[in-house]
Structures are given as C-alpha cells and as structure tokens.
Design a protein around this motif. Structure first.
Motif, PDB file in Angstrom:
ATOM      1  N   ILE A 126     -10.245   9.440  26.890  1.00  0.00           N
ATOM      2  CA  ILE A 126      -9.809   8.293  26.093  1.00  0.00           C
ATOM      3  C   ILE A 126      -8.412   8.526  25.519  1.00  0.00           C
ATOM      4  CG2 ILE A 126     -10.324   6.967  24.001  1.00  0.00           C
ATOM      5  CD1 ILE A 126     -13.329   7.517  24.677  1.00  0.00           C
ATOM      6  N   HIS A 127      -8.148   9.763  25.129  1.00  0.00           N
ATOM      7  CA  HIS A 127      -6.820  10.121  24.635  1.00  0.00           C
ATOM      8  C   HIS A 127      -5.759   9.813  25.692  1.00  0.00           C
ATOM      9  CE1 HIS A 127      -3.928  13.558  23.222  1.00  0.00           C
ATOM     10  NE2 HIS A 127      -3.482  12.370  22.875  1.00  0.00           N
ATOM     11  N   ARG A 128      -6.036  10.189  26.937  1.00  0.00           N
ATOM     12  CA  ARG A 128      -5.084   9.923  28.023  1.00  0.00           C
ATOM     13  C   ARG A 128      -4.899   8.419  28.221  1.00  0.00           C
ATOM     14  NH1 ARG A 128      -7.642  14.570  30.405  1.00  0.00           N
ATOM     15  NH2 ARG A 128      -9.104  13.219  31.529  1.00  0.00           N
ATOM     16  N   TRP A 129      -5.983   7.661  28.057  1.00  0.00           N
ATOM     17  CA  TRP A 129      -5.906   6.202  28.204  1.00  0.00           C
ATOM     18  C   TRP A 129      -4.884   5.624  27.218  1.00  0.00           C
ATOM     19  CZ3 TRP A 129      -6.599   1.778  25.370  1.00  0.00           C
ATOM     20  CH2 TRP A 129      -6.854   0.584  26.056  1.00  0.00           C
ATOM     21  N   PHE A 130      -4.911   6.090  25.979  1.00  0.00           N
ATOM     22  CA  PHE A 130      -3.956   5.612  24.972  1.00  0.00           C
ATOM     23  C   PHE A 130      -2.543   6.079  25.290  1.00  0.00           C
ATOM     24  CE2 PHE A 130      -7.743   4.718  22.505  1.00  0.00           C
ATOM     25  CZ  PHE A 130      -7.372   3.629  21.738  1.00  0.00           C
ATOM     26  N   GLU A 131      -2.387   7.336  25.685  1.00  0.00           N
ATOM     27  CA  GLU A 131      -1.063   7.872  26.000  1.00  0.00           C
ATOM     28  C   GLU A 131      -0.430   7.095  27.155  1.00  0.00           C
ATOM     29  OE1 GLU A 131       0.745  10.406  24.657  1.00  0.00           O
ATOM     30  OE2 GLU A 131      -0.697  10.832  23.053  1.00  0.00           O
ATOM     31  N   GLU A 132      -1.232   6.760  28.155  1.00  0.00           N
ATOM     32  CA  GLU A 132      -0.719   6.021  29.312  1.00  0.00           C
ATOM     33  C   GLU A 132      -0.229   4.630  28.943  1.00  0.00           C
ATOM     34  OE1 GLU A 132      -4.055   6.136  31.905  1.00  0.00           O
ATOM     35  OE2 GLU A 132      -3.747   8.240  32.473  1.00  0.00           O
ATOM     36  N   ARG A 133      -0.702   4.108  27.809  1.00  0.00           N
ATOM     37  CA  ARG A 133      -0.300   2.770  27.368  1.00  0.00           C
ATOM     38  C   ARG A 133       0.720   2.822  26.237  1.00  0.00           C
ATOM     39  NH1 ARG A 133      -4.561   3.031  29.985  1.00  0.00           N
ATOM     40  NH2 ARG A 133      -5.432   1.297  31.204  1.00  0.00           N
ATOM     41  N   GLY A 134       1.322   3.979  26.076  1.00  0.00           N
ATOM     42  CA  GLY A 134       2.439   4.121  25.155  1.00  0.00           C
ATOM     43  C   GLY A 134       2.081   4.361  23.714  1.00  0.00           C
ATOM     44  N   HIS A 135       0.827   4.700  23.441  1.00  0.00           N
ATOM     45  CA  HIS A 135       0.417   4.969  22.058  1.00  0.00           C
ATOM     46  C   HIS A 135       0.370   6.474  21.820  1.00  0.00           C
ATOM     47  CE1 HIS A 135      -0.658   0.845  20.874  1.00  0.00           C
ATOM     48  NE2 HIS A 135      -1.010   0.699  22.135  1.00  0.00           N
ATOM     49  N   SER A 136       1.227   6.944  20.939  1.00  0.00           N
ATOM     50  CA  SER A 136       1.237   8.356  20.580  1.00  0.00           C
ATOM     51  C   SER A 136       0.217   8.587  19.467  1.00  0.00           C
ATOM     52  CB  SER A 136       2.640   8.767  20.106  1.00  0.00           C
ATOM     53  OG  SER A 136       2.649  10.133  19.752  1.00  0.00           O
ATOM     54  N   ILE A 137      -0.742   9.420  19.749  1.00  0.00           N
ATOM     55  CA  ILE A 137      -1.846   9.656  18.819  1.00  0.00           C
ATOM     56  C   ILE A 137      -1.601  10.946  18.048  1.00  0.00           C
ATOM     57  CG2 ILE A 137      -4.335  10.011  18.614  1.00  0.00           C
ATOM     58  CD1 ILE A 137      -3.555   7.214  19.541  1.00  0.00           C
ATOM     59  N   LYS A 138      -1.512  10.838  16.720  1.00  0.00           N
ATOM     60  CA  LYS A 138      -1.259  12.019  15.892  1.00  0.00           C
ATOM     61  C   LYS A 138      -2.536  12.785  15.576  1.00  0.00           C
ATOM     62  CE  LYS A 138       0.441  13.429  11.329  1.00  0.00           C
ATOM     63  NZ  LYS A 138       0.948  12.978  10.005  1.00  0.00           N
ATOM     64  N   ILE A 139      -3.638  12.052  15.342  1.00  0.00           N
ATOM     65  CA  ILE A 139      -4.881  12.669  14.866  1.00  0.00           C
ATOM     66  C   ILE A 139      -5.982  12.489  15.904  1.00  0.00           C
ATOM     67  CG2 ILE A 139      -6.620  12.728  13.031  1.00  0.00           C
ATOM     68  CD1 ILE A 139      -3.813  13.386  12.028  1.00  0.00           C
ATOM     69  N   LEU A 140      -6.616  13.582  16.278  1.00  0.00           N
ATOM     70  CA  LEU A 140      -7.846  13.553  17.052  1.00  0.00           C
ATOM     71  C   LEU A 140      -8.973  13.942  16.106  1.00  0.00           C
ATOM     72  CD1 LEU A 140      -6.687  15.391  20.319  1.00  0.00           C
ATOM     73  CD2 LEU A 140      -6.828  12.927  19.928  1.00  0.00           C
ATOM     74  N   ASN A 141      -9.768  12.964  15.707  1.00  0.00           N
ATOM     75  CA  ASN A 141     -10.863  13.215  14.769  1.00  0.00           C
ATOM     76  C   ASN A 141     -12.160  13.226  15.563  1.00  0.00           C
ATOM     77  OD1 ASN A 141     -12.944  13.023  12.830  1.00  0.00           O
ATOM     78  ND2 ASN A 141     -11.602  12.002  11.372  1.00  0.00           N
TER      79      ASN A 141
END
Length: 383
Positions: free
Chosen positions: A208-223
């Motif tokens: 799911i993290h990769r899904w967000f990254e591929e759509r240009g969303h940089s995720i700071k927190i993995l909770n």
C-alpha cells in the motif's frame, strides 16, 4: 504467585480492588522503550487499555506518546502531560465536538477511517483556522488469528478504509486544503501471539505504501498499530512481552525510506501483567456436579471473561496447600455470564479467602461498570 509479604499488605483492604505492581510496570516500560529506541521506532500508548492516572503518568514519564480513541482520552492525555505533538486520535466515530477539541489542542495526527470523515475534519479545521495532520487508517485485510471480537483488520470489520476506496480518498485530498496527509495507519487486532502475523502485515503495508508513492504522495509516517499479546496462562514465567522480537520483525520486513518514521500503538503488552483484581470468597457452594466459589468481584469489575470468554489465571492467595478442588469461579452479578473461570483447580477454599485474578491491568478497570448499582472499583498500588 503472590508471596506472603504482598498478601499481608492486602489484609485490611476492602475488596474488590485492583492492585498495580508499579515496579513491574516500570520494568515493562523500560524494556519496551529500549527495544523501540534500538530501531528508532516511536511508541504511542493506547489509552483505552488502562487510564488509571498513576499508571498513565508512569507511561508518560517513560517518554511514550498517547494513542486516543475518544475526545476524553485526548483531554486526559494532555492534562496528564503528554506532549501534544505525540498525541494521535483514532476511532471510527469521532464526533464534531471531539474533533474540534482535538483541533483546539493542536494534536499531532487524526487517524481517519472514512472518506466522509476527511471532509468533516477539513470543514471543521477550516472553521477553526487550522490545518490538521491526518493518517489514513487502511484496512489491510490481514487475519490476526485472534478472537473474532478483537479482530479489526478484515474487510468484514467496521474499521478503516478499504482498498477500493483509496482512489476516492486520494482524489478527495486534492480538494481539502485544511488537512495534510502525513501517514498511513493500520491496526489488525489485539492479543496477537503468533508473531508471523506481523510479517504478513508488513507485506501489506509495503504494498500500500508503494501504491501511494507511485501516485506522488510522500508518506512521512508508517503507523502499524499494535496488537502484541501477552501470556495470560503463565504470567510469572513471562511477565514482560517479547518486545525485542516484535520490533525486530518490523525492522526486518517493513520497507522504509530515509527520514520516514515508524509508529506503534501498544496497550495491553505494556500494562496487562502489572494489574491484578483482588477479591474475597463470599460463599462456597458445594454441589454434586459443580463446586462454586462466589466472589465479591464480578463482571462489573472485570468484563473480559463475560465479553470475550477471556482466560485469566486465578489463584487463592490465602492458601497454597490443601486438597485440590475444581471450582467454577463466579461473581455476585445477576447474570449467568458472570463467571471468571470454569473447573479451576485450586486448594480447597473457604469463605474469606483472598482470590487473585491475574493479568487484569488491560481492559479491566477501564471497562468496569455500575451495573446492579455496584460501587466503583478501587485501586491499590505497590510501594
């Protein structure tokens, strides 16, 4: 097993009451903090597990954050002294009042559980002149292999945003200027003792993290939530959960980028073993097929056995020797489910004997009720 020196401190106390071993609590917090710090992980304490003030103060002093699931939990966490930038607010049904109070206190993050909630928080934040940090709680559809009543990460559960809703969330975020996506959040259940489940969670989080990254969303927190279980059957042999192995799994299997933070929300594993419900035998009812010990504590003081069929180790701390008898350990409440354990082996017991129901520091005192107009259960602390 409680020793005689501890027992002597109980003799004059009116029962029932919760006894908190603050030394064991401190040891547990220290072990957890050291293990988390080794990997630079951040731990938020799940307030729902136990909000006894002395217990929570120790957790705050140990340097943990607070994971809250109601407005009053947010309020208490801040009043006790948790740093506002370490307070997160989760829950599938946050009211407008609760959201507004959390915005007023500038908490770190809202764990959001639906597309609709995104719009509500944005609207309220705009009215308050605020920008709210949010993490999307995503349902990873991972089976926690625990009791079905405390499983939260399947598609059949009410919690979180399902995979097919993620596109709508991402599109909605473009139109919501008063919220900022800072993380993605997961929680699959509670009392998880099969640690391989957390490996499966990591695989889903990575995907799911990769899904967000591929759509240009940089995720700071993995909770990644919490859920680490304890050994209810052998509380003296394993009084502190295996935090080192738990965190090692996430370090090994969770993919992170430079600068990303990994957050956890632990409750039961921090507080359960340090709390014991102490009660007295009111009556011994000996029958042909069944022998009953009727206690002065009931499901109003400890709901878990009635609610989840949960197991707690039960000991007669007044006598360690004698003929072994199998008892059903029951309370005084006018409900057939008011039972702590069936066919429990212990020395022959008598009226006035003191009974310890172990590992009750999580979801014990916090779930107590006044059903049957019962008195509020008291707390006693180790010196």
């Amino acid at each position: 097993m409680f020793n005689s020196s501890i027992l002597s401190t109980f003799q004059d106390q009116e029962t029932p009451f919760y006894y908190y071993d603050l030394a064991l609590l401190q040891e547990t917090l220290d072990v957890c903090k050291q293990a988390a710090d080794r990997y630079n992980f951040h731990v938020h304490y799940a307030m729902k597990a136990n909000f006894n003030q002395k217990v929570v103060e120790k957790i705050k002093d140990a340097g943990f954050g607070a994971d809250c699931v109601s407005g009053n939990e947010v309020k208490q966490a801040i009043e006790i002294g948790f740093a506002k930038d370490k307070v997160v607010f989760a829950g599938v049904g946050k009211s407008d009042r609760e959201i507004n109070e959390a915005l007023e206190n500038d908490i770190f993050c809202f764990n959001v559980e639906s597309v609709q909630e995104l719009g509500v928080i944005n609207e309220l934040a705009a009215a308050a002149g605020k920008n709210a940090g949010i993490a999307l709680r995503i349902n990873p559809n991972v089976d926690a292999h625990t009791h079905h009543n405390i499983t939260t990460g399947l598609e059949e559960n009410k919690f979180g945003i399902n995979h097919w809703e993620l596109h709508d969330c991402v599109e909605a975020l473009k139109e919501l200027p008063n919220i900022t996506l800072i993380g993605i959040h997961f929680h699959i259940g509670s009392q998880i003792t099969n640690l391989s489940v957390f490996k499966s969670l990591c695989v889903k989080v990575n995907e799911i993290h990769r899904w967000f990254e591929e759509r240009g969303h940089s995720i700071k927190i993995l909770n990644v939530g919490g859920g680490l279980g304890i050994d209810y059957h052998q509380p003296d042999e394993k009084p502190v959960a295996d935090f080192e192995e738990y965190f090692r799994i996430f370090d090994q299997f969770l993919e992170r980028k430079a600068g990303q933070e990994v957050h956890f929300e632990l409750g039961r594993a921090l507080v359960a073993h340090s709390g014991t419900l102490i009660s007295r035998v009111l009556y011994v009812k000996n029958g042909i097929k069944k022998h009953f010990l009727v206690l002065d504590a009931g499901m109003t003081e400890l709901m878990r056995p009635a609610l989840y069929q949960a197991y707690h180790k039960i000991e007669n701390i007044s006598r360690v020797e004698g003929d072994v008898v199998k008892y059903d350990i029951v309370g005084p409440i006018c409900e057939s489910t008011d039972c702590f354990g069936k066919e429990v082996e212990m020395p022959q017991s008598f009226r006035g004997d003191m009974i310890a129901i172990r590992s009750a520091g999580a979801y014990g005192e916090v779930m107590a009720s006044k059903y049957n107009l019962r008195d509020q259960v008291k707390s006693v602390y180790s010196k």
